[in-house]
Design a protein around this motif. Sequence first.
Motif, mmCIF file in Angstrom:
data_model
loop_
_atom_site.group_PDB
_atom_site.id
_atom_site.type_symbol
_atom_site.label_atom_id
_atom_site.label_comp_id
_atom_site.label_asym_id
_atom_site.label_seq_id
_atom_site.Cartn_x
_atom_site.Cartn_y
_atom_site.Cartn_z
ATOM 1 N N PRO A 27 17.249 -4.247 13.680
ATOM 2 C CA PRO A 27 18.171 -5.191 13.050
ATOM 3 C C PRO A 27 17.701 -6.625 13.260
ATOM 4 O O PRO A 27 16.932 -6.904 14.185
ATOM 5 C CB PRO A 27 19.493 -4.944 13.783
ATOM 6 N N GLU A 28 18.160 -7.473 12.400
ATOM 7 C CA GLU A 28 17.861 -8.888 12.556
ATOM 8 C C GLU A 28 18.414 -9.365 13.891
ATOM 9 O O GLU A 28 19.520 -8.974 14.275
ATOM 10 C CB GLU A 28 18.493 -9.689 11.418
ATOM 11 N N SER A 35 29.261 -5.090 13.840
ATOM 12 C CA SER A 35 29.641 -4.964 12.424
ATOM 13 C C SER A 35 28.988 -3.750 11.773
ATOM 14 O O SER A 35 29.414 -3.324 10.696
ATOM 15 C CB SER A 35 29.265 -6.236 11.658
ATOM 16 N N LEU A 36 27.987 -3.169 12.408
ATOM 17 C CA LEU A 36 27.313 -1.994 11.871
ATOM 18 C C LEU A 36 28.009 -0.693 12.257
ATOM 19 O O LEU A 36 27.692 0.367 11.716
ATOM 20 C CB LEU A 36 25.857 -1.949 12.369
ATOM 21 N N LYS A 40 36.696 2.330 14.573
ATOM 22 C CA LYS A 40 37.242 3.006 15.762
ATOM 23 C C LYS A 40 36.298 2.870 16.952
ATOM 24 O O LYS A 40 36.753 2.780 18.088
ATOM 25 C CB LYS A 40 37.509 4.478 15.470
ATOM 26 N N VAL A 41 35.005 2.885 16.689
ATOM 27 C CA VAL A 41 34.036 2.713 17.779
ATOM 28 C C VAL A 41 34.187 1.324 18.369
ATOM 29 O O VAL A 41 34.222 1.154 19.592
ATOM 30 C CB VAL A 41 32.592 2.945 17.283
ATOM 31 N N VAL A 42 34.311 0.339 17.510
ATOM 32 C CA VAL A 42 34.462 -1.046 17.982
ATOM 33 C C VAL A 42 35.750 -1.193 18.785
ATOM 34 O O VAL A 42 35.742 -1.740 19.892
ATOM 35 C CB VAL A 42 34.439 -2.034 16.792
#
Length: 81
Positions: A27-28, A35-36, A40-42
Amino acid sequence: MQQRIAVLGSLIDQLETDIRLESPAQPEPSADLWSLLHAKVVTTAKTRFEGGHYADAVEAVFKELNTVIKEMVRKRIGKEL
């Protein structure tokens, strides 16, 4: 000769595809990794992870996933496995 060239071209394309699939996506550096991920994980892991409780964050997400899957199975077949 044209057939051999076409075969070689196909092999090169396949090798390039294999190399892309084997290389982990990077990823950058400025991208927000949260945000990826699924919401629910967040919700479940972000606070724990940012607090340095990495194993707890992962365990909590797996427990949440297990709960969701068990509920899906229960709804589908009418019993808990």
